[in-house]
Each structure stands twice: as structure tokens, then as C-alpha cells.
Design a protein around this motif. Sequence first.
Motif, PDB file in Angstrom:
ATOM      1  N   SER A 267       0.825  -1.211   0.000  1.00  0.00           N
ATOM      2  CA  SER A 267       0.000   0.000   0.000  1.00  0.00           C
ATOM      3  C   SER A 267       0.857   1.258   0.000  1.00  0.00           C
ATOM      4  CB  SER A 267      -0.931   0.022   1.220  1.00  0.00           C
ATOM      5  OG  SER A 267      -0.194   0.314   2.399  1.00  0.00           O
ATOM      6  N   TYR A 268       0.245   2.332  -0.386  1.00  0.00           N
ATOM      7  CA  TYR A 268       0.713   3.707  -0.274  1.00  0.00           C
ATOM      8  C   TYR A 268       2.101   3.951  -0.877  1.00  0.00           C
ATOM      9  CZ  TYR A 268      -0.521   8.316   1.240  1.00  0.00           C
ATOM     10  OH  TYR A 268      -0.910   9.635   1.229  1.00  0.00           O
ATOM     11  N   LEU A 269       2.111   3.965  -2.201  1.00  0.00           N
ATOM     12  CA  LEU A 269       3.324   4.266  -2.958  1.00  0.00           C
ATOM     13  C   LEU A 269       3.296   5.724  -3.390  1.00  0.00           C
ATOM     14  CD1 LEU A 269       3.212   1.098  -5.243  1.00  0.00           C
ATOM     15  CD2 LEU A 269       4.515   1.375  -3.121  1.00  0.00           C
ATOM     16  N   GLN A 270       4.388   6.434  -3.135  1.00  0.00           N
ATOM     17  CA  GLN A 270       4.494   7.824  -3.578  1.00  0.00           C
ATOM     18  C   GLN A 270       4.974   7.853  -5.024  1.00  0.00           C
ATOM     19  OE1 GLN A 270       3.757  10.712  -2.343  1.00  0.00           O
ATOM     20  NE2 GLN A 270       3.230  10.202  -0.233  1.00  0.00           N
ATOM     21  N   PRO A 271       4.241   8.488  -5.940  1.00  0.00           N
ATOM     22  CA  PRO A 271       4.614   8.428  -7.361  1.00  0.00           C
ATOM     23  C   PRO A 271       6.016   8.954  -7.643  1.00  0.00           C
ATOM     24  CG  PRO A 271       2.901  10.091  -6.968  1.00  0.00           C
ATOM     25  CD  PRO A 271       3.012   9.279  -5.724  1.00  0.00           C
ATOM     26  N   ALA A 272       6.447   9.976  -6.910  1.00  0.00           N
ATOM     27  CA  ALA A 272       7.770  10.562  -7.167  1.00  0.00           C
ATOM     28  C   ALA A 272       8.902   9.645  -6.723  1.00  0.00           C
ATOM     29  CB  ALA A 272       7.896  11.915  -6.465  1.00  0.00           C
ATOM     30  N   GLU A 273       8.599   8.605  -5.924  1.00  0.00           N
ATOM     31  CA  GLU A 273       9.646   7.741  -5.378  1.00  0.00           C
ATOM     32  C   GLU A 273       9.621   6.335  -5.961  1.00  0.00           C
ATOM     33  OE1 GLU A 273       9.777   7.807  -1.090  1.00  0.00           O
ATOM     34  OE2 GLU A 273       9.141   9.895  -1.001  1.00  0.00           O
TER      35      GLU A 273
END
Length: 518
Positions: free
Chosen positions: A290-296
Motif C-alpha cells: 500500500s501507499y506508494l508515492q509516485p515521485a519515489e
Amino acid sequence: MSPRLTEPAAPAQGRTVALVTLGCSRNEVDSEELAGRLTAGGWTLVDDAAEADVAVVNTCGFVEQAKKDSIDALLEAGDLKETGRTQAVVAVGCLAERYGQQLADQLPEADAVLGFDSYQDMSGQLQAILDGDRPASHTPRDRRQLLPIAPAARQEGADAVALPGHQQIQPADFVATNSQGTDEVASASGPPVIRARLDGRPWAPLKIASGCDRRCAFCAIPMFRGSFVSRRPHEILDEARWLAQRGVREVFLVSENTTSYGKDLGDLRLLEQMLPELAAIEGIDRVRVSYLQPAEIQPELLDVMAQTPGVTPYFDISFQHASGRLLRTMRRFGDRESFLALLRMVRERVPHAGIRSNVIVGFPGETEEDLAELTAFLQEAELDVVGVFGYSDEDGTEAESYADKLAPEVIAERVALVCELVEQLTAQRAADRVGEQVSVLVEEIDVADGDHAGWGAGEQVVTGRAEQQGPDVDGSTILVGWTGGRAPRVGDVVLAEVVDTEGVDLIARVLPEEAPAP
């Protein structure tokens, strides 16, 4: 390793406690850790707060509506002191940590407002309250200041900072057997785990990190959850094995920012290394991220998620908006084109991936052009689920001081517009899955009462989740048409073909066991 059995403190023996949990899956982990500590202290867990000596309300402090829901739950629990067995109501969780004494002043129905630092001695705290003491209410502070700024320097001091859900076991912690005869704190075959399951679901959230180092202008979470701290891989694997021993078939990896996992341990590739190990644990059929940051998000992580059997084809990506200009005001990165490129990368690897996101509508300075950029993105993105939030000021955040605030009625209109669009788009996305083969984890078996469409009274209604559907909020799959052998049971993973939809929910026909996997 054999459990250490120590007699709990005598006064607590026989006392009952109910845990009421609001908010996200991370809060559910915290509640189960609290439950483990309390059963180890001799408390008996009960489901109904009206049947408990103490009702502990694990609050959410994320957005305005969540705060209201938490306060309502505390008020309802307070009413039980007049009508039920309940003698005390205790507020814990994010709202208590964030507001402390202020919450206590405004809510006399709560007999105590306790912060994260109280969790390890929650048994003693509750016993003192029943004995007539009223502990001092929590004093809030910016928890980012408790650990070094440099991520690499944090692990050394992390044990001295309360990190709910991280299984911080101290020498004074003891192991006891709960009233159900189940050792909830340690396994004879492994290291101790302080956790007690609060439900019989075949899936469970598993916390891999806490806190966040991002400085999104709208978000207060880093202030009350602190800086980002990873749990060590062996601790996560141990807890996953513990969960598997208790019938969990799917572990749901949760944190405030999963793509940062390992940065404070010196290796941002640790998640990629750990996912195959988690998926290989006996009894675990699914690992969900869960909860992936698009920039990372790195291509290597997408490769591992796509290629590892047992890791679900599910990508929870936090976009928040699609206007590059507005995202920069939010202190975030990206824009419509870069986000669409990322989605293409995902689907090149997993064509039938399930993808969910959240968006904020009505952020200060949002123009009609920004809104149009967001709606255009949503129309092109083909997301399975989208959570839509109307902007609200959060105490202490940068955006609270921004000019160009939109009127509440304008925000409400834009939320309604985007929600209507999302409802149409996600229903179409579900309909596009008709004909796909899906693997479904059975979660609930109900008996139709005659009001279920398509089922006669007394017939079984079997509900679960396809791999592309996350827990609780991403829709469900209703199974139909099994023939021969036994009907599916809770915890089974069955192969099915999608034959129809209801909104975002799928209706799928169970396939013979010899059918090839998708």
C-alpha cells in the motif's frame, strides 16, 4: 524460543476492555498491539464496549470528518457509562496524540486522553483509572523533533521513541496466555509478538514503517506520527509468520510512505528483497503493498511486484491531483503527463493491474483549469478506485496559512462533480473486467434473507476480494455458480471468471480447480 510466562499484575485480573478502532489500517495494527499488551496484562478483550469495564477508543486525526467521527465515537462510549457496564472511556490514537489536553478539555466524557508514549504501559494506565486516578492528559509535541534529521542516524535512537505497531518489546514485558488459551504474545517456535487479533478476517495489516519525511502542505501526519522509521526486515517477517500461524492468508503492508522503506537502514532496495521472502512464508497466499508515492517509485520495485508470485497486482499510488502547478503548491511533484507515463509503466508489466489513488479537490488556489486537468487525468488513467477528499484546513500545516481559499460551497460543488465522474469511470473500469479470470480470497459467507438480488432466502452469498481489490474500501467480489464438491469457505482462495458487475463490485463464477491460473 519458549514463551516466558509471568503472572500479570493482580488487580487487573478479570477486568474487561473493548477496543474501538477508527481510521486506517495502520490504526488497526496499533489496536491489535494494544490488545496484545492488555491481554498480557490480564485483561479480557470483549467486542461490545457496553460489556467492558473500559472502552478504549483508538481515534483518527487525519481530516475534519475523521475527527468528527472519532469525537462521536467517544461521546457514544461516554453514554455507556450511564447505561452499560462501562466505568471508563479512554481516548488514544492520532486525535489524542495530536490534541491531548485540548481534546480532554473539550470532551469531559473521556476519563483519560493518552498519547503514544502511554501504549507500552496501557495495562497499568487503565488499572489506575479504574482505581480512581485520572492521569494527566497527553501534552502534544512535534514528534519529528524526537529523532535526528538524517535518516541514517535514526535507528540508533528509535527504541527510545514510542512507535506504535513496531513491536517494541522491553525486558519488562511479559508473556501470558489469554482467556481463549491462545498465546498471543509469543510463539513457541519463534520470537515474541505483542499482538492479539481482534477479528477473524483472513487478511491482516502489517506495519513496515511509521512516520513520514515529506512536507506536503496539506498534511499534519508527520507532526504527530514523527519522522520516517523503518522496521527491520526480520521483525516484519517474524510477525508475518505469526499472522500466518493464526490463519491469515493475505498480509497488507502498511505505512505512511512505503516507497521510503529502508532509507534509514541504508538500503532503498530492501522492500524489493523482502517481498519474495514474505510471499514464500507458509500459509501466506498474498502480499499486498500500500501507499506508494509516485515521485519515489522505481522501475525495479515495479519489476519485483510484477514478477513475484504471491505479490498482488495492486498499486496504491498517491497522486492527490494532476495539475503540475497546483501539485507544486501542495509541495508535491509530478503532473498529468508524468503520472500517465507511470501508469503505462505499471500496465506494461501487469496489464490487468488494479490501481487506486486519492485526490484532493478544492485546494487553495485551485482554478477551473486545474480542476479540468484533474478530470482529464482521471478520464485517461482508468483507475479502479479513487478516494475524493474536499480540502479542509489542518492545524499547523503550511496550507492553513495560504491565501486564495475556496468557499466551502465551491469545494462541495467540485467534490460532487469529481465524485460523480469517478463513480462513472470506476464502474466502467469494473465492467471492462468482465471475462477476466481473477483469484478471490473468500472473506464472508452470508445467508440470503430474500432481499439479496439474485438469491433466494436461505441461499449462501459468498463474498471476497479479487487480487486487484484492496481491503475495506476498494469494492468486493461476489462468487456464484460453484458446482460439485464443497462450497467456498472463509479463507479459501478460489479461481473465478468475472461475469457481471455492480458499480465497482465484481460478480464472478467459480471455475473448476483444474482451470489454469490467470
